[in-house]
Every structure is written in C-alpha cells, then in structure tokens.
Motif scaffolding. Structure first.
Motif, PDB file in Angstrom:
ATOM      1  N   ASN A   6       8.322  13.320 -66.718  1.00 22.95           N
ATOM      2  CA  ASN A   6       8.742  14.686 -67.539  1.00 22.95           C
ATOM      3  C   ASN A   6       8.139  14.105 -69.037  1.00 22.95           C
ATOM      4  O   ASN A   6       7.504  15.081 -69.427  1.00 22.95           O
ATOM      5  N   VAL A   7       8.346  13.001 -69.346  1.00 25.01           N
ATOM      6  CA  VAL A   7       7.829  12.624 -70.867  1.00 25.01           C
ATOM      7  C   VAL A   7       6.188  12.879 -70.897  1.00 25.01           C
ATOM      8  O   VAL A   7       5.612  13.300 -71.939  1.00 25.01           O
ATOM      9  N   LYS A   8       5.676  12.441 -69.739  1.00 23.79           N
ATOM     10  CA  LYS A   8       3.947  12.465 -69.635  1.00 23.79           C
ATOM     11  C   LYS A   8       3.645  14.199 -69.764  1.00 23.79           C
ATOM     12  O   LYS A   8       2.722  14.294 -70.600  1.00 23.79           O
ATOM     13  N   LYS A   9       4.457  14.922 -69.109  1.00 23.93           N
ATOM     14  CA  LYS A   9       4.157  16.296 -68.992  1.00 23.93           C
ATOM     15  C   LYS A   9       4.311  16.822 -70.418  1.00 23.93           C
ATOM     16  O   LYS A   9       3.560  17.716 -70.715  1.00 23.93           O
ATOM     17  N   ILE A  10       5.346  16.455 -71.180  1.00 27.98           N
ATOM     18  CA  ILE A  10       5.746  17.031 -72.369  1.00 27.98           C
ATOM     19  C   ILE A  10       4.562  16.658 -73.328  1.00 27.98           C
ATOM     20  O   ILE A  10       3.974  17.475 -74.119  1.00 27.98           O
TER      21      ILE A  10
END
Lengths: 176, 124
Positions: A6-10
């Motif tokens: 999720n962090v990578k996606k953000i």
C-alpha cells in the motif's frame, strides 16, 4: 507485506502526480517565457496560473524542504545542499520575475483597474531575472534528472527500479 | 489547516523578497543605474542625451515601452521569430542537463578507476 504494498502504491501515485505537474509547469513556463509567440495577455495569465502550479509543486515537496532545512548544517549530503541553495535561488528569481511582471503588467492589473507606476528598472529586472531563470531551471532539471528518469521508468513505463543503495538515498534526497 | 499554514509561509517568504526588491529598486539610484547599464541603456543614461526630455523618460520607460510594443507587433504571433527563442531556451536547458549527466558519468568512471587501480596493484 500488504501494508508495504500500500505504501509503495501511495508513493507511486505521489510521484506520478509530481512528475505530471512538473512537466506541465516546465512546458507552461517555456511557453510563458515567449511573449512574442503568445502575446502579452496569454503571457501574463499563463504566468499567474503557473504561480499557482509552482506553489502546488512546493507543497507537494514540503517534507523534503523541511527535512533539508533542519539538516542543512548537520547531516545533509553535498548534493542535497547544492540542490537546496539552488531551489532558494529559483524561488527568489521566480518571485522577482512575478513582482516585476506585475509592476510592468499591461493586461492583468490594468484589466482590474490597477495602474502601477513602473520605471524602466522594473522592465530590465524582469528581463534579467527571466534570462537568469533558464540556466537555473536547467540546473534544477539536471540535478533531478535521475529522479525524472527513474520516475518515468517506474510510473510511466512500469519498469522495476535498479537497486543501487547509494543511488536510492540520492533519489530520496533529490526530491523538490 | 496545515496546508493553509504552508501556503502562508510560502506567501510570506515571497512578500519579504518583494518588499526588499521594491525598496531596493525604487529608492536606490545606484541600482537603477546598474540595471540601466545592464540593459545597454547605461551610456544613454550617463550622457543624458538621446531623449528630448533628458533622462526622465528613461526611468519613466516611455521610449523603451514604445519600442517594446513595436517589437511585440513586429515579432508577434506567426512571425516565426519567437519560436526560435523557445527552441533556444529548450536547447540551453537540454545542454545543461547533458553536461551535468556527462560530468556525472565522467566522475563515475574516474572513481571506479581510482578504486580499481589500487586493487589491481594489491592483486599483482
């Protein structure tokens, strides 16, 4: 693992937004720097719109500004320091371009019924700061070239980044 | 709220720079002369000639403004002249990026060589 994804996606999304905005600002300013091509009205309005985009650019990179301001005299890398000083130069130059541009304005301010008394110095200052803006912008782009290329590769072309530890730190420090 | 404070900080910094610039440019004759010199009008300013009204119109910018409007009309939309300048700006930026990139590559090669050479000596 899911959290990391999720962090990578953000981050991926943020970088894409930053890159898109930066390209819009870059193209916009190249056009705005050419009043002979666009005419004075578009030149003035485009620059005012560009200022809003420029403020957004600063807001998107606010964390970096705060980080390097805090670490400037302590832990920041040489390149980050150069980048920070250059960004300040760019900011001061930008403000001077806008200020002198507003003072010698022929469309925007007179259109609002505001008539400022300008002398020739403001016109010269406008030309000088605009001329200075190009090489500073060139250096700004050059210092961020690695970030630009890696963001295009990751966010636009969908390629996976090359893992090089020292470079990863550089790219993180080189934002703004 | 956080966003508003950040915008205010940016605008305050811009306002401080603007106030200093206005104070310096409007009240300092020396700066005005320097700016006029940089624009190539220094000689005219020193001599005070070339204008029927003395040097006043130079600071008032009347003559120059007229000339500037003339240029705008001459090199206006579709004249083809302006596109050259746009290309020139883009070329300057591209050249700076290229020089920086090449310098980075060069430094990388030198560094690699500087590290590799002592290792080779140790090996032999």
């Amino acid at each position: 693992m899911g959290h990391l994804k999720n962090v990578k996606k953000i981050i991926h999304k943020q970088n894409l937004v930053k890159l898109t905005l930066d390209i819009i600002i870059f193209v916009g300013f190249l056009i705005a720097m050419e009043p002979g091509l666009t005419g004075i009205a578009i030149h003035e309005w485009l620059t005012i719109a560009g200022t809003a985009a420029f403020i957004t650019h600063l807001l998107l990179n606010w964390e970096w500004i705060i980080q390097i301001t805090r670490r400037f005299f302590r832990k920041a890398s040489g390149q980050a320091r150069i980048n920070y000083v250059l960004n300040w130069l760019l900011f001061v130059d930008m403000v001077l371009i806008m200020l002198s541009g507003l003072i010698i304005s022929r469309v925007v301010l007179p259109g609002w019924g505001i008539h400022l008394s300008s002398n020739h110095s403001w016109r010269t200052l406008h030309s000088l700061t605009a001329d200075l803006f190009i090489p500073i912008l060139g250096l700004h782009v050059a210092l961020h070239w690695r970030w630009i290329v890696s963001t295009i590769k990751r966010c636009v072309l969908g390629l996976s980044p090359v893992r090089k530890s020292s470079r990863t730190i550089d790219v993180q420090e080189m934002q703004v | 709220m956080k966003l508003l404070i950040r915008i205010l900080i940016i605008l305050t910094a811009a306002a401080i720079i603007s106030i200093i610039a206005i104070a310096v440019v409007n009240d300092n004759g020396l700066v005005q002369t320097a700016l006029a010199s940089l624009s190539g009008e220094g000689e005219r300013l020193r001599r005070g000639s070339g204008n029927q009204d003395g040097i006043a119109p130079l600071f008032g910018g009347r003559h120059l403004e007229e000339r500037s409007v003339g240029n705008m009309e001459r090199y206006g939309l579709g004249s083809g002249v302006s596109g050259v300048s746009l290309l020139k700006n883009l070329t300057i930026i591209a050249a700076i990026v290229l020089i920086y990139w090449l310098a980075g590559k060069f430094v990388g090669v030198i560094r690699k060589w500087a590290v590799q050479k002592p290792l080779n000596i140790i090996e032999t």
